[in-house]
Scaffold this motif. Structure first.
Motif, PDB file in Angstrom:
ATOM      1  N   PRO A 295    -128.134  47.247 124.683  1.00  0.00           N
ATOM      2  CA  PRO A 295    -126.739  46.878 124.394  1.00  0.00           C
ATOM      3  C   PRO A 295    -126.122  47.720 123.280  1.00  0.00           C
ATOM      4  CG  PRO A 295    -128.256  45.247 123.499  1.00  0.00           C
ATOM      5  CD  PRO A 295    -129.079  46.168 124.337  1.00  0.00           C
ATOM      6  N   ASP A 296    -126.956  48.476 122.537  1.00  0.00           N
ATOM      7  CA  ASP A 296    -126.429  49.284 121.441  1.00  0.00           C
ATOM      8  C   ASP A 296    -125.566  50.446 121.928  1.00  0.00           C
ATOM      9  OD1 ASP A 296    -128.899  50.111 122.536  1.00  0.00           O
ATOM     10  OD2 ASP A 296    -129.243  51.483 120.870  1.00  0.00           O
ATOM     11  N   ILE A 297    -125.656  50.787 123.225  1.00  0.00           N
ATOM     12  CA  ILE A 297    -124.818  51.883 123.724  1.00  0.00           C
ATOM     13  C   ILE A 297    -123.617  51.353 124.522  1.00  0.00           C
ATOM     14  CG2 ILE A 297    -126.782  53.454 123.813  1.00  0.00           C
ATOM     15  CD1 ILE A 297    -126.826  53.085 126.844  1.00  0.00           C
ATOM     16  N   ALA A 298    -123.369  50.049 124.473  1.00  0.00           N
ATOM     17  CA  ALA A 298    -122.305  49.455 125.283  1.00  0.00           C
ATOM     18  C   ALA A 298    -120.934  50.031 124.946  1.00  0.00           C
ATOM     19  CB  ALA A 298    -122.300  47.932 125.106  1.00  0.00           C
ATOM     20  N   GLN A 299    -120.619  50.147 123.656  1.00  0.00           N
ATOM     21  CA  GLN A 299    -119.294  50.649 123.272  1.00  0.00           C
ATOM     22  C   GLN A 299    -119.122  52.107 123.690  1.00  0.00           C
ATOM     23  OE1 GLN A 299    -118.288  53.000 120.780  1.00  0.00           O
ATOM     24  NE2 GLN A 299    -116.099  52.575 121.072  1.00  0.00           N
ATOM     25  N   ALA A 300    -120.174  52.914 123.516  1.00  0.00           N
ATOM     26  CA  ALA A 300    -120.106  54.318 123.905  1.00  0.00           C
ATOM     27  C   ALA A 300    -119.927  54.457 125.412  1.00  0.00           C
ATOM     28  CB  ALA A 300    -121.369  55.049 123.446  1.00  0.00           C
ATOM     29  N   ILE A 301    -120.614  53.631 126.189  1.00  0.00           N
ATOM     30  CA  ILE A 301    -120.477  53.684 127.642  1.00  0.00           C
ATOM     31  C   ILE A 301    -119.076  53.270 128.066  1.00  0.00           C
ATOM     32  CG2 ILE A 301    -121.285  52.675 129.809  1.00  0.00           C
ATOM     33  CD1 ILE A 301    -123.194  54.681 128.619  1.00  0.00           C
ATOM     34  N   SER A 302    -118.503  52.279 127.398  1.00  0.00           N
ATOM     35  CA  SER A 302    -117.149  51.843 127.748  1.00  0.00           C
ATOM     36  C   SER A 302    -116.135  52.955 127.540  1.00  0.00           C
ATOM     37  CB  SER A 302    -116.758  50.615 126.919  1.00  0.00           C
ATOM     38  OG  SER A 302    -116.556  50.966 125.562  1.00  0.00           O
ATOM     39  N   VAL A 303    -116.406  53.845 126.598  1.00  0.00           N
ATOM     40  CA  VAL A 303    -115.493  54.953 126.329  1.00  0.00           C
ATOM     41  C   VAL A 303    -115.614  56.043 127.393  1.00  0.00           C
ATOM     42  CG1 VAL A 303    -114.924  56.809 124.710  1.00  0.00           C
ATOM     43  CG2 VAL A 303    -115.437  54.520 123.848  1.00  0.00           C
ATOM     44  N   VAL A 304    -116.835  56.487 127.668  1.00  0.00           N
ATOM     45  CA  VAL A 304    -117.011  57.605 128.605  1.00  0.00           C
ATOM     46  C   VAL A 304    -116.749  57.185 130.049  1.00  0.00           C
ATOM     47  CG1 VAL A 304    -118.639  58.784 127.090  1.00  0.00           C
ATOM     48  CG2 VAL A 304    -119.501  57.170 128.808  1.00  0.00           C
ATOM     49  N   SER A 305    -116.861  55.896 130.358  1.00  0.00           N
ATOM     50  CA  SER A 305    -116.651  55.459 131.741  1.00  0.00           C
ATOM     51  C   SER A 305    -115.175  55.435 132.138  1.00  0.00           C
ATOM     52  CB  SER A 305    -117.266  54.067 131.953  1.00  0.00           C
ATOM     53  OG  SER A 305    -116.664  53.109 131.107  1.00  0.00           O
ATOM     54  N   ARG A 306    -114.285  55.618 131.188  1.00  0.00           N
ATOM     55  CA  ARG A 306    -112.855  55.627 131.508  1.00  0.00           C
ATOM     56  C   ARG A 306    -112.437  56.887 132.253  1.00  0.00           C
ATOM     57  NH1 ARG A 306    -111.040  54.145 125.329  1.00  0.00           N
ATOM     58  NH2 ARG A 306    -112.147  52.146 125.168  1.00  0.00           N
ATOM     59  N   TYR A 307    -113.285  57.898 132.231  1.00  0.00           N
ATOM     60  CA  TYR A 307    -112.889  59.204 132.780  1.00  0.00           C
ATOM     61  C   TYR A 307    -113.775  59.598 133.968  1.00  0.00           C
ATOM     62  CZ  TYR A 307    -110.933  58.972 128.122  1.00  0.00           C
ATOM     63  OH  TYR A 307    -110.272  58.550 126.986  1.00  0.00           O
ATOM     64  N   MET A 308    -114.227  58.604 134.719  1.00  0.00           N
ATOM     65  CA  MET A 308    -115.106  58.873 135.857  1.00  0.00           C
ATOM     66  C   MET A 308    -114.387  59.683 136.938  1.00  0.00           C
ATOM     67  SD  MET A 308    -118.121  57.245 135.377  1.00  0.00           S
ATOM     68  CE  MET A 308    -118.786  56.421 136.798  1.00  0.00           C
TER      69      MET A 308
END
Length: 355
Positions: A295-308
């Motif tokens: 869960p420590d990478i949740a915020q980072a994943i939420s950011v990069v997933s916006r540009y799929m």
């Protein structure tokens, strides 16, 4: 083939004139063990070519539930708190146990065409790997059996089954397709459930739970802890994207990554370059780690997933940064036993009973 014959998967009949046959093929793969010293198993599986099925003719409903990852973590947490035994079982040739509702005809398989019956075809009685409805038919078969032996289905996760004994002790079973976790304070009652399952299905007893869905489970009963990690999975992901030798970083995402839509490709040349980048594949692999144990990478994943849909070079650099972070030590979730947590157990019972 022994499993196919044992479960009476099909019978040979003349080919109907108005029906199209579903094809089949063999799939071969190597299955690695949990530890490096474990022998590699070579597996062969007969697969139906489900892509040739027609809706309304060869299948109707295909949805099949699986246990939620939150349910798995909650079970492990409660097992830690109440010193429950956790055992694991696996169903052999899972989908061959499901009964088909539709009438499906399949060509005889390569290498096993019966002599003198070359003109006949297989009318399937049981579900087969590759058929669209196979997961659903297996779940319906297993659900029927569990309810028959007086287990109840959780209202909030229909792949969680439980039974409360007269003395108040509870036994829990979690199902993810063919993987099962069974937890109870009394190991003899787990053995009784295993015996009933083995009499109904072809089962493999894996003993104490060590790994499920890529999550490695390590337990220290003396300290009252369970450690969940994905070391092997993460290592495979790093090797897949050639990041295993990259310099490690200590933060999920650096502060200087100011990602925005302005960084998306602006020319056709940039677009063609980024189309060759496995951006969506990498983000998907990272998402699975996030959902299970990171869960420590949740915020980072939420950011990069916006540009799929339209990622740029800076967005890809951010994904590679997260991969480098995953290589920073062996991290995971540590579940500890705490005193005076009867409220958690009471809450679990309320959730199970839907009250």
């Amino acid at each position: 083939m022994k499993s196919v014959y044992k479960n009476s998967v099909w019978e040979l009949v003349p080919k109907p004139k108005d029906r199209k046959l579903v094809g089949c093929k063999w799939v071969f793969r190597k299955k690695e063990g949990l530890h490096e010293q474990d022998a590699v198993r070579f597996k062969a599986r007969l697969m139906a070519k489900g892509y040739s099925q027609k809706e309304g003719v060869d299948y109707d409903e295909i949805f099949s539930p699986v246990v939620k990852h939150t349910s798995i973590r909650l079970l492990l947490a409660m097992a830690t708190q109440h010193d429950m035994e956790i055992e694991q079982m696996d169903v052999k040739t899972t989908f061959l146990h499901g009964d088909l509702d539709e009438t499906i005809f399949m060509a005889q398989l390569e290498g096993f065409v019966e002599y003198g019956k070359e003109n006949l075809v297989c009318q399937l009685r049981k579900s087969l790997y590759g058929l669209k409805q196979s997961p659903r038919q297996w779940y319906k078969r297993f659900d029927y059996f569990m309810l028959k032996i007086n287990f109840r289905r959780c209202l909030y996760d229909c792949c969680v089954y439980y039974h409360v004994f007269q003395d108040g002790m509870i036994i829990l079973l979690l199902l993810y397709v063919d993987d099962m976790l069974i937890a109870c304070q009394d190991k003899s009652r787990i053995q009784d459930l295993k015996k009933m399952l083995s009499e109904e299905f072809d089962m493999k007893d894996l003993g104490a739970a060590q790994k499920i869905l890529g999550m490695e489970i390590q337990r220290d009963k003396t300290a009252g802890r369970i450690w969940i990690s994905q070391t092997k999975y993460i290592q495979k992901v790093l090797e897949k994207f050639n990041m295993q030798e990259a310099k490690v970083v200590s933060t999920p995402l650096a502060a200087y990554f100011k990602l925005s839509g302005q960084q998306c490709p602006k020319s056709e040349e940039e677009q063609q370059v980024m189309e060759k980048v496995p951006y969506a594949n990498a983000v998907g692999c990272l998402m699975y780690a996030m959902v299970c144990t990171r869960p420590d990478i949740a915020q980072a994943i939420s950011v990069v997933s916006r540009y799929m849909a339209n990622q740029g070079k800076q967005h890809w650099d951010a994904v590679k940064w997260i991969l480098r972070y995953l290589n920073f030590g062996d991290k995971g979730l540590c579940l500890r036993s705490k005193k005076k947590m009867q409220g958690c157990w009471d809450m679990w019972m309320l959730i199970m009973q839907g009250t």
